[in-house]
Write a protein that holds these residues in place. Structure first.
Motif, PDB file in Angstrom:
ATOM      1  N   ASN A   1       0.827  -1.189   0.000  1.00  0.00           N
ATOM      2  CA  ASN A   1       0.000   0.000   0.000  1.00  0.00           C
ATOM      3  C   ASN A   1       0.868   1.248   0.000  1.00  0.00           C
ATOM      4  O   ASN A   1       0.575   2.213  -0.697  1.00  0.00           O
ATOM      5  CB  ASN A   1      -0.935  -0.017   1.213  1.00  0.00           C
ATOM      6  N   ALA A   2       1.973   1.224   0.747  1.00  0.00           N
ATOM      7  CA  ALA A   2       2.886   2.372   0.780  1.00  0.00           C
ATOM      8  C   ALA A   2       3.525   2.592  -0.584  1.00  0.00           C
ATOM      9  O   ALA A   2       3.729   3.734  -1.003  1.00  0.00           O
ATOM     10  CB  ALA A   2       3.952   2.154   1.845  1.00  0.00           C
TER      11      ALA A   2
ATOM     12  N   ASN B   1      -8.022   7.973  -4.052  1.00  0.00           N
ATOM     13  CA  ASN B   1      -8.410   7.028  -5.116  1.00  0.00           C
ATOM     14  C   ASN B   1      -7.449   5.855  -5.178  1.00  0.00           C
ATOM     15  O   ASN B   1      -7.866   4.712  -5.404  1.00  0.00           O
ATOM     16  CB  ASN B   1      -8.451   7.734  -6.466  1.00  0.00           C
ATOM     17  N   THR B   2      -6.168   6.129  -4.986  1.00  0.00           N
ATOM     18  CA  THR B   2      -5.161   5.065  -5.018  1.00  0.00           C
ATOM     19  C   THR B   2      -5.395   4.074  -3.889  1.00  0.00           C
ATOM     20  O   THR B   2      -5.344   2.862  -4.097  1.00  0.00           O
ATOM     21  CB  THR B   2      -3.751   5.658  -4.917  1.00  0.00           C
ATOM     22  N   MET B   3      -5.648   4.575  -2.692  1.00  0.00           N
ATOM     23  CA  MET B   3      -5.900   3.676  -1.557  1.00  0.00           C
ATOM     24  C   MET B   3      -7.165   2.859  -1.771  1.00  0.00           C
ATOM     25  O   MET B   3      -7.209   1.661  -1.451  1.00  0.00           O
ATOM     26  CB  MET B   3      -5.989   4.489  -0.269  1.00  0.00           C
ATOM     27  N   GLY B   4      -8.210   3.485  -2.329  1.00  0.00           N
ATOM     28  CA  GLY B   4      -9.438   2.756  -2.599  1.00  0.00           C
ATOM     29  C   GLY B   4      -9.250   1.663  -3.629  1.00  0.00           C
ATOM     30  O   GLY B   4      -9.735   0.538  -3.461  1.00  0.00           O
ATOM     31  N   ALA B   5      -8.536   1.982  -4.709  1.00  0.00           N
ATOM     32  CA  ALA B   5      -8.285   0.984  -5.752  1.00  0.00           C
ATOM     33  C   ALA B   5      -7.412  -0.150  -5.226  1.00  0.00           C
ATOM     34  O   ALA B   5      -7.668  -1.335  -5.518  1.00  0.00           O
ATOM     35  CB  ALA B   5      -7.622   1.641  -6.959  1.00  0.00           C
ATOM     36  N   TYR B   6      -6.403   0.185  -4.437  1.00  0.00           N
ATOM     37  CA  TYR B   6      -5.528  -0.847  -3.865  1.00  0.00           C
ATOM     38  C   TYR B   6      -6.326  -1.784  -2.961  1.00  0.00           C
ATOM     39  O   TYR B   6      -6.223  -3.007  -3.071  1.00  0.00           O
ATOM     40  CB  TYR B   6      -4.379  -0.217  -3.083  1.00  0.00           C
ATOM     41  N   ASN B   7      -7.114  -1.220  -2.056  1.00  0.00           N
ATOM     42  CA  ASN B   7      -7.879  -2.052  -1.128  1.00  0.00           C
ATOM     43  C   ASN B   7      -8.929  -2.892  -1.847  1.00  0.00           C
ATOM     44  O   ASN B   7      -9.154  -4.052  -1.481  1.00  0.00           O
ATOM     45  CB  ASN B   7      -8.520  -1.190  -0.045  1.00  0.00           C
ATOM     46  N   ALA B   8      -9.559  -2.343  -2.874  1.00  0.00           N
ATOM     47  CA  ALA B   8     -10.530  -3.121  -3.643  1.00  0.00           C
ATOM     48  C   ALA B   8      -9.841  -4.282  -4.353  1.00  0.00           C
ATOM     49  O   ALA B   8     -10.332  -5.425  -4.323  1.00  0.00           O
ATOM     50  CB  ALA B   8     -11.249  -2.226  -4.649  1.00  0.00           C
ATOM     51  N   ALA B   9      -8.706  -4.012  -5.004  1.00  0.00           N
ATOM     52  CA  ALA B   9      -7.980  -5.075  -5.704  1.00  0.00           C
ATOM     53  C   ALA B   9      -7.475  -6.133  -4.731  1.00  0.00           C
ATOM     54  O   ALA B   9      -7.530  -7.333  -5.017  1.00  0.00           O
ATOM     55  CB  ALA B   9      -6.827  -4.478  -6.499  1.00  0.00           C
TER      56      ALA B   9
END
Length: 75
Positions: A2-3, A16-24
């Motif tokens: 995530n970092a 948006n990056t954190m949301g996309a990462y967590n969804a994936a």
């Protein structure tokens, strides 16, 4: 990881990056568990470990070749 995703995103796109990462991550965790379970039932446990290690090696190779260089952080 995530970092790493946050480091490669612009400051105004970090949400948006954190949301996309967590969804994936969550989709991969759920889908991978199901898929590897089906493969284990059809073949064997060594087969799923070989498949999982090959996919991890592929992910590392893609990250090493496709990721842009990290920016220096201002502290």
């Amino acid at each position: 990881l995530n970092a790493v995703a946050i480091d490669f995103s612009a400051e105004h796109e970090r949400g948006n990056t954190m949301g996309a990462y967590n969804a994936a991550f969550n989709l991969g965790f759920a889908g991978g568990s199901y898929l590897l379970g089906v493969i284990a039932m059809a073949s064997s446990f060594p087969a799923i470990f070989m498949l999982a290690s090959a996919s991890a090696a592929l992910a590392c190779a893609l990250l090493a070749t496709l990721a842009p260089p990290a920016r220096a952080r201002s502290v």
